[in-house]
Design a protein around this motif. Structure first.
Motif, PDB file in Angstrom:
ATOM      1  N   ALA A  57      29.383 -75.002 -57.187  1.00 16.74           N
ATOM      2  CA  ALA A  57      30.358 -74.677 -56.141  1.00 16.74           C
ATOM      3  C   ALA A  57      31.691 -75.352 -56.419  1.00 16.74           C
ATOM      4  CB  ALA A  57      29.811 -75.097 -54.772  1.00 16.74           C
ATOM      5  N   LEU A  58      31.642 -76.626 -56.857  1.00 19.35           N
ATOM      6  CA  LEU A  58      32.880 -77.356 -57.171  1.00 19.35           C
ATOM      7  C   LEU A  58      33.636 -76.678 -58.303  1.00 19.35           C
ATOM      8  CD1 LEU A  58      31.769 -81.094 -56.929  1.00 19.35           C
ATOM      9  CD2 LEU A  58      33.682 -80.060 -55.700  1.00 19.35           C
ATOM     10  N   THR A  61      33.407 -73.588 -59.353  1.00 20.03           N
ATOM     11  CA  THR A  61      33.858 -72.240 -58.984  1.00 20.03           C
ATOM     12  C   THR A  61      35.106 -72.294 -58.110  1.00 20.03           C
ATOM     13  OG1 THR A  61      31.579 -71.441 -59.068  1.00 20.03           O
ATOM     14  CG2 THR A  61      33.165 -70.091 -57.874  1.00 20.03           C
ATOM     15  N   LEU A  62      35.120 -73.221 -57.149  1.00 12.49           N
ATOM     16  CA  LEU A  62      36.240 -73.289 -56.193  1.00 12.49           C
ATOM     17  C   LEU A  62      37.486 -73.932 -56.794  1.00 12.49           C
ATOM     18  CD1 LEU A  62      34.231 -74.361 -53.022  1.00 12.49           C
ATOM     19  CD2 LEU A  62      35.356 -72.162 -53.380  1.00 12.49           C
ATOM     20  N   THR A  63      37.307 -74.852 -57.738  1.00 11.79           N
ATOM     21  CA  THR A  63      38.468 -75.577 -58.290  1.00 11.79           C
ATOM     22  C   THR A  63      38.945 -75.017 -59.617  1.00 11.79           C
ATOM     23  OG1 THR A  63      36.994 -77.201 -59.338  1.00 11.79           O
ATOM     24  CG2 THR A  63      37.832 -77.710 -57.127  1.00 11.79           C
ATOM     25  N   ARG A 118      44.966 -77.968 -60.834  1.00 13.49           N
ATOM     26  CA  ARG A 118      43.559 -77.758 -60.507  1.00 13.49           C
ATOM     27  C   ARG A 118      42.772 -79.059 -60.641  1.00 13.49           C
ATOM     28  NH1 ARG A 118      42.347 -72.219 -63.974  1.00 13.49           N
ATOM     29  NH2 ARG A 118      43.857 -70.864 -62.904  1.00 13.49           N
ATOM     30  N   PRO A 159      27.488 -77.015 -50.364  1.00 13.52           N
ATOM     31  CA  PRO A 159      28.483 -75.969 -50.669  1.00 13.52           C
ATOM     32  C   PRO A 159      29.484 -75.709 -49.552  1.00 13.52           C
ATOM     33  CG  PRO A 159      26.350 -75.321 -51.503  1.00 13.52           C
ATOM     34  CD  PRO A 159      26.119 -76.600 -50.756  1.00 13.52           C
ATOM     35  N   GLU A 172      33.542 -76.407 -49.922  1.00 15.23           N
ATOM     36  CA  GLU A 172      34.594 -75.417 -49.693  1.00 15.23           C
ATOM     37  C   GLU A 172      35.648 -75.949 -48.720  1.00 15.23           C
ATOM     38  OE1 GLU A 172      35.024 -70.720 -48.387  1.00 15.23           O
ATOM     39  OE2 GLU A 172      33.049 -71.682 -48.499  1.00 15.23           O
ATOM     40  N   GLU A 173      35.175 -76.635 -47.664  1.00 13.73           N
ATOM     41  CA  GLU A 173      36.109 -77.213 -46.682  1.00 13.73           C
ATOM     42  C   GLU A 173      36.981 -78.289 -47.314  1.00 13.73           C
ATOM     43  OE1 GLU A 173      35.930 -79.988 -42.639  1.00 13.73           O
ATOM     44  OE2 GLU A 173      34.101 -78.957 -43.346  1.00 13.73           O
ATOM     45  N   VAL A 211      37.748 -78.704 -50.481  1.00 13.57           N
ATOM     46  CA  VAL A 211      38.672 -78.145 -51.481  1.00 13.57           C
ATOM     47  C   VAL A 211      39.909 -77.590 -50.794  1.00 13.57           C
ATOM     48  CG1 VAL A 211      38.979 -76.275 -53.154  1.00 13.57           C
ATOM     49  CG2 VAL A 211      36.928 -77.688 -53.237  1.00 13.57           C
ATOM     50  N   GLU A 212      39.718 -76.913 -49.656  1.00 13.68           N
ATOM     51  CA  GLU A 212      40.867 -76.407 -48.907  1.00 13.68           C
ATOM     52  C   GLU A 212      41.745 -77.550 -48.417  1.00 13.68           C
ATOM     53  OE1 GLU A 212      41.921 -73.331 -48.562  1.00 13.68           O
ATOM     54  OE2 GLU A 212      40.281 -72.728 -49.893  1.00 13.68           O
ATOM     55  N   LYS A 214      43.719 -78.908 -51.287  1.00 11.97           N
ATOM     56  CA  LYS A 214      44.872 -78.069 -51.620  1.00 11.97           C
ATOM     57  C   LYS A 214      46.025 -78.324 -50.654  1.00 11.97           C
ATOM     58  CE  LYS A 214      42.272 -74.307 -53.799  1.00 11.97           C
ATOM     59  NZ  LYS A 214      41.854 -72.889 -53.701  1.00 11.97           N
TER      60      LYS A 214
END
Length: 513
Positions: A228-229, A231-233, A255, A274, A278-279, A281-282, A285
């Protein structure tokens, strides 16, 4: 009869008693009066003594006050005398100065008189020479005075033209020497006042872990967390035997920074799954966007470049995560801005224009990964989009020589960019590329006929070439140096500039037997 006797005795006794009592009271009164007189006398004596003492004390106080006043007066007199003496010294010094000035003026007047007399003599001699030359011209050419005058003027014009040409050449040489010295002084002063940190180029980031147990939590069941890390980053997480650390690998520094911030937030929170990834990573950003904006504003404040468009400030902040030959582009832009501003200030040019163009000259590198074209053209398009000053746009477009600079500040930005990029330690490269570049430089130098040896020195910023004196003359050295420089420019890719230094030495050895 007896009563009369008794009465008589009583009266006599009373009279006796009265007399005795009167005598006793009188003596007692006299004794009291005498005692009172003595007491009064004692009191008078004490009062007199006290009065004498008080008188003496008052006299002593009066004497002390008189002494104090006298000391004050003496001090004031001394101060007044000192002031008077200082004023006298000043007056004496002024008089001496005036005397010297008067003497100097007199000497100058004498010198002027002497010079005037010399000038008069020279004028007389010149006039005599003119008269004799006119007479000679008239005698030889049999010309009239007017014709001789025209001939003389023509000859003087020819002489003056020659002297004028020599003067112009001398002035050009002097101006060239002075301009070179001035340029060196300005550049040296700017470099001394401005120095930036050096950052090595890297494609990995390392995150410290509180313990090795955290590695398993980051990987997750069947690797779902690390997948998950990644894929998201958009970066790779390398978890190996390195104790208490995770390596984040990726070519995009933004990135990598998002991944690093997100991972740190996950470790602080403690819940790694996961949805939480996702939270985080947002949030990472969003935090990176704030950091980028803050870095852009900081660069603007540090260089004194104000009233920039918010989008340009954001692009400036992104340059913090962009490197070129190992040099951080934001730090390089700040350094170029400061160098250009300092040199413009020394030369009396527009410091605000120089600083602004210097800060924005590499703005295109913030988007050159996302857009086609060189960073120069991308930067020009961005600045045109936000209606930047045309002079700034021209300086940005001209900083690599793609177009001609329209202002002196444009050439200052070009010079500041070269200084920042080529000074020792500013840029780094891999050892293999570094050695290859040095070998290529020496190979180009050795390929020319007449070259004996060549040595690449100063990290490849200079090549020292020793030529064979029997094959290469001093005049040929200039041509060979130019040809080597042109070949280096055509075949090599390098930051800054390379100095081509040719040495020709002829030695003669003999032995006395």
């Amino acid at each position: 009869m007896q009563i009369v006797i008794y009465i008589t005795i009583f009266l006599i006794s009373a009279i006796v008693f009265l007399f005795v009592g009167y005598t006793v009271r009188k003596k007692s009164a006299e004794a009291k009066i005498e005692s009172a007189e003595k007491e009064a006398q004692r009191i008078l004596d004490n009062a007199q003594k006290e009065a004498e003492n008080a008188k003496k004390e008052e006299i002593v106080k009066a004497k002390e006050e008189i002494i104090n006043e006298r000391n004050k007066l003496d001090e004031e007199i001394r101060e007044r005398r000192s002031e008077v003496q200082q004023q006298e010294k000043r007056l004496i010094q002024k008089e001496e100065g005036l005397d010297k000035k008067i003497y100097n003026v007199e000497q100058k007047e004498k010198q002027l008189e002497i010079k005037e007399s010399e000038i008069e003599q020279i004028r007389d001699e010149v006039q005599k020479l003119k008269d004799s030359e006119l007479d000679e011209i008239e005698r030889i050419a049999r010309l009239s005075t007017q014709e001789a005058k025209q001939e003389l003027l023509a000859r003087l014009d020819e002489t003056l033209i020659t002297e004028k040409a020599e003067r112009i050449k001398q002035m050009e040489d002097q101006i060239k020497e002075k301009s070179e010295d001035t340029a060196k002084n300005v550049i040296t002063y700017a470099i001394q006042k401005c120095a930036a940190d050096h950052t090595a180029e890297s494609t990995v980031s390392i995150v410290s872990l509180p313990s090795d147990e955290m590695k398993g939590r980051i990987i997750g069941r069947e690797g779902r967390n690390i997948k998950a890390l990644e894929t998201l980053t958009g970066v790779e997480f390398i978890i190996d035997d390195t104790p208490e650390s995770v390596v984040i690998s990726g070519f995009d520094p933004l990135r990598r920074e998002v991944a690093k911030i997100a991972l740190q937030k996950l470790m602080d929170d403690g819940r790694i799954h996961p949805a939480k990834i996702e939270e985080m990573v947002e949030k990472a950003k969003e935090e990176l966007s704030k950091i980028i904006k803050q870095e852009g504003e900081k660069a603007s404040m540090e260089t004194g470049v104000m009233k920039l468009h918010p989008d340009i400030i954001t692009l400036l902040g992104k340059l913090k995560y962009r490197t070129s030959y190992g040099q951080n582009v934001l730090m390089h832009s700040i350094e170029v801005s400061n160098l250009a501003r300092i040199m413009a200030d020394e030369l009396g040019l527009n410091t605000k224009l120089a600083a602004r163009a210097g800060l924005l000259h590499d703005i295109g590198k913030a988007l050159d990964h996302d857009m086609e074209g060189t960073h120069v053209q991308i930067g020009v398009d961005i600045l045109k989009k936000f209606k930047e000053d045309p002079k700034v746009i021209n300086a940005v477009e001209a900083h690599h020589g793609d177009v001609e600079g329209e202002t002196p500040e444009a050439y200052l930005v070009q010079a500041a960019d070269a200084i920042s990029a080529s000074r020792p330690g500013a840029r780094r490269e891999t050892l293999e590329a570094y050695i290859k570049r040095l070998e290529q430089l020496e190979g180009i130098a050795n390929s020319f006929e007449g070259v004996d040896k060549s040595f690449a020195i100063q990290a490849g910023r200079e090549v020292r070439i020793i030529v064979k004196p029997e094959k290469v003359s001093d005049d040929q050295m200039t041509i060979i140096g130019r040809e080597i420089a042109e070949k280096v420019e055509q075949e090599m890719d390098y930051p800054g500039q390379i100095k081509i230094n040719l040495i020709r030495e002829k030695r003669v050895v003999d032995y006395a037997k």
